[in-house]
Design an enzyme around this catalytic site. Structure first.
Site, PDB file in Angstrom:
ATOM      1  N   LYS A 112       0.864  -1.184   0.000  1.00  0.00           N
ATOM      2  CA  LYS A 112       0.000   0.000   0.000  1.00  0.00           C
ATOM      3  C   LYS A 112       0.887   1.216   0.000  1.00  0.00           C
ATOM      4  O   LYS A 112       2.052   1.164   0.415  1.00  0.00           O
ATOM      5  CB  LYS A 112      -0.882   0.028   1.251  1.00  0.00           C
ATOM      6  CG  LYS A 112      -2.147   0.839   1.075  1.00  0.00           C
ATOM      7  CD  LYS A 112      -3.185   0.014   0.333  1.00  0.00           C
ATOM      8  CE  LYS A 112      -4.514   0.707   0.211  1.00  0.00           C
ATOM      9  NZ  LYS A 112      -5.574  -0.241  -0.147  1.00  0.00           N
ATOM     10  N   ASP A 152      -6.941   4.062  -4.843  1.00  0.00           N
ATOM     11  CA  ASP A 152      -7.559   3.880  -3.529  1.00  0.00           C
ATOM     12  C   ASP A 152      -8.215   5.218  -3.193  1.00  0.00           C
ATOM     13  O   ASP A 152      -8.408   6.058  -4.070  1.00  0.00           O
ATOM     14  CB  ASP A 152      -6.494   3.463  -2.489  1.00  0.00           C
ATOM     15  CG  ASP A 152      -7.109   2.839  -1.248  1.00  0.00           C
ATOM     16  OD1 ASP A 152      -7.468   1.659  -1.283  1.00  0.00           O
ATOM     17  OD2 ASP A 152      -7.257   3.551  -0.230  1.00  0.00           O
TER      18      ASP A 152
HETATM   19  N1  GLU Z   1      -7.217  -0.122  -3.363  1.00  0.00           N
HETATM   20  C1  GLU Z   1      -7.948  -1.317  -3.626  1.00  0.00           C
HETATM   21  C2  GLU Z   1      -8.015  -2.189  -2.395  1.00  0.00           C
HETATM   22  O1  GLU Z   1      -7.889  -1.717  -1.288  1.00  0.00           O
HETATM   23  C3  GLU Z   1      -7.456  -2.048  -4.859  1.00  0.00           C
HETATM   24  C4  GLU Z   1      -6.024  -2.462  -4.829  1.00  0.00           C
HETATM   25  C5  GLU Z   1      -5.513  -2.993  -6.169  1.00  0.00           C
HETATM   26  O2  GLU Z   1      -6.295  -3.101  -7.084  1.00  0.00           O
HETATM   27  O3  GLU Z   1      -4.321  -3.272  -6.252  1.00  0.00           O
HETATM   28  O4  GLU Z   1      -8.256  -3.364  -2.464  1.00  0.00           O
END
Ligand code: GLU
Length: 423
Positions: A112, A152
Site C-alpha cells: 500500500k 484507492d
Molecule cells: N485499493 C484497492 C483495495 O484496497 C485495490 C487495490 C488494487 O487493485 O491493487 O483493495
C-alpha cells in the site's frame, strides 16, 4: 451535519491489523518465527518530496510505499491521497492487501502507499505534479514484476495514468503493467472502475444465500459514497435491494421507504462529493447511519468506523465490509457476541484487486477481454473465495473474519515455507 467519516480513526489501524493476525495465528498454532515474519512489513519506504505549487511556492509532501509480504508474488495495492495517511495506516492497509490477495487466490503479495494530502485542495496541475514526483520517488521499488499500484481513496484512473506515464518515461518505454486502474485507452481493463462495487454485490448475494435472507426488498444502508459505496449502492438497488440510507463525508440521507433510483441520484449534479440535500429523505449523521435498523449495513468509507463505542448499538444483523478495516477488533467481539454476521473486508471488497489482477494479466499479454468476460471471471473468483471462507466458518464456529484469515494466513505461510528462508 457531521464529518465523522473524514476524521482519522481514533484507534491505530496497525495495532488492529496485528491483533487480527495474532488472534488466528494463535488458533492456527503458527510457529513463533513464522508469526514474526507475518507481523512485520518487509519493506517500508518513506519519501519527502517537493512540489511546485501554482502560486510559485514550493511545498514538501510526505508519502509512503510499504510492501508487507511478497511470498506469493509481486506486491499489489492502492495509493491513497488523504490527510489521514500515516505510516501505520499504510502498514495496516498493506498487510490487509496480503490477506486479500491470498484469500482470493491471486498470485500477489500485499502493498500500500499514500501521500499525506487533501487532493481536493490541489489544482489539477498541482495534483499531476505531485503524482509524477511521488511516482518518480517510489519508482525504484515499483514495476510489473515487483510492485503494481492501483487507485484507492483520493486517487482515480487519471492519477494512475500520470503514474504509468511517469514510470514509462523513466524507463524509456510504455509499461502499462506497472499500475492498474488505468483508463481503458492506455491498457486499463473493462470493468475495473466498477469492480469493487460489483464484488460487493456478489458477496452480498452469497451472504444472503448463506443466511437464508432474500436480497429482494432487503433494506440496506451504505456509509461512504465514493467509488465503492456509490457503485455498490447502485448495483444492489438494481438487484432488488432497498437502499434506505447513504452518506458521504459530510453526512447523509435516510428514508425508511427507500431512496428510490440510486442511478438517478448518482447522475445528478452534485457539489463536490455531496449527496443532494434537496433529495426527499431525512438527513442523518454518519454515526447514526451505522445504527439504523436495516437488514444489511455496508461501511464503505474509512477504517475504524465501527468501534467499541458504537458496536453495541449496531442493529443490522449483517455487515458487508466494503471499506478496508471498518470494524475494530473490540467491535468485532461485541458484534460476534450478539450474533452479527460480518463479511470481512478481505473478502467483501476484493473485487477491485481481482480485476486489477485481470488488468495486469491483460497488459502483460497485450490481449484484452470483453467486459462481460471480466465480470464473469470476477464473479467466479470472488464467489469461490466466499465459499472457501464460508466452509471454514461452518467448521470452526468462529467469525467470518477468523475464517477468512485462516484461509489467507495459511496460504501465505504455505508459500513462505515451500520457498524457504533465504539464504
Ligand atoms: N485499493 C484497492 C483495495 O484496497 C485495490 C487495490 C488494487 O487493485 O491493487 O483493495
Amino acid at each position: 451535519m457531521t464529518t465523522e467519516v473524514a476524521h482519522a480513526p481514533a484507534e491505530n489501524p496497525w495495532d488492529n491489523a496485528i491483533e487480527q493476525l495474532d488472534a488466528v495465528a494463535g488458533k492456527m498454532r503458527i510457529d513463533p518465527g513464522m508469526r514474526d515474519v507475518l507481523r512485520h512489513c518487509k519493506r517500508e519506504f518513506t519519501v519527502n518530496f517537493p512540489v511546485k505549487m501554482d502560486d510559485g511556492s514550493t511545498r514538501v509532501f510526505t508519502g509512503y510505499r510499504v510492501h508487507h509480504n511478497e511470498a506469493r508474488g509481486p506486491v499489489k495495492g492502492g495509493l491513497r491521497y488523504s490527510l489521514n495517511v500515516s505510516i501505520d495506516e499504510v502498514r495496516a492497509l498493506s498487510m490487509w492487501m496480503t490477506w486479500k490477495c491470498a484469500v482470493a487466490g491471486l498470485p500477489f503479495g500485499g502493498a500500500k502507499g499514500g501521500v499525506i494530502v487533501d487532493p481536493a485542495t490541489l489544482s489539477v496541475h498541482e495534483l499531476e505534479r505531485l503524482t509524477r514526483r511521488f511516482a518518480a520517488e517510489i519508482s525504484i521499488i515499483i514495476g510489473p514484476d515487483e510492485d503494481v499500484p492501483a487507485p484507492d481513496m483520493g486517487t482515480d484512473a487519471q492519477v494512475m495514468a500520470w503514474f504509468m506515464d511517469t514510470y514509462s518515461m523513466l524507463h524509456g518505454h510504455s509499461t502499462p503493467a506497472s499500475v492498474t486502474g488505468k483508463p481503458v485507452s492506455i491498457g486499463g481493463s473493462s470493468g475495473r472502475f466498477e469492480a469493487t462495487g460489483r464484488g460487493v454485490l456478489f458477496v452480498t448475494q452469497e451472504a444472503c444465500r448463506a443466511r437464508g435472507v432474500s436480497l429482494d426488498g432487503a433494506t440496506v444502508a451504505v456509509q461512504g459514497f465514493g467509488n465503492v459505496g456509490s457503485i455498490a449502492a447502485r448495483l444492489l438497488s438494481e438487484a432488488g435491494a432497498k437502499v434506505v440510507a447513504l452518506s458521504d463525508a459530510t453526512g447523509g440521507i435516510y428514508d425508511p421507504d427507500g431512496l428510490g433510483d440510486i442511478a438517478a441520484l448518482l447522475a445528478r449534479p452534485r457539489e463536490r462529493g455531496l449527496i443532494p440535500r434537496e433529495r426527499p429523505g431525512r438527513s442523518i449523521t454518519n454515526g447514526a447511519l451505522l445504527e439504523l435498523p436495516v437488514d444489511i449495513l455496508i461501511p464503505a468509507a474509512l477504517e475504524g468506523q465501527i468501534h467499541g463505542g458504537n458496536a453495541a448499538r449496531v442493529q443490522a444483523p449483517m455487515i458487508i465490509e466494503a471499506a478496508n478495516g471498518p470494524t475494530t477488533p473490540e467491535a468485532d467481539r461485541i458484534l460476534a457476541a450478539k450474533g452479527t454476521y460480518v463479511v470481512p473486508d478481505i473478502v467483501a471488497n476484493a473485487g477491485g484487486v481481482i480485476v486489477s489482477y485481470f488488468e495486469w494479466v491483460q497488459d502483460l499479454q497485450s490481449f484484452f477481454w470483453e467486459e462481460q468476460e471480466v465480470n464473469l471471471r470476477l464473479e467466479r473468483i470472488i464467489k469461490r473465495a466466499f465459499g472457501e471462507v464460508a466452509e471454514i466458518y461452518d467448521r470452526e464456529h468462529g467469525t467470518m473474519r477468523e475464517a477468512a484469515y485462516m484461509l489467507a494466513v495459511g496460504r501465505v505461510v504455505e508459500a513462505t515455507e515451500v520457498r524457504g528462508i533465504f539464504p
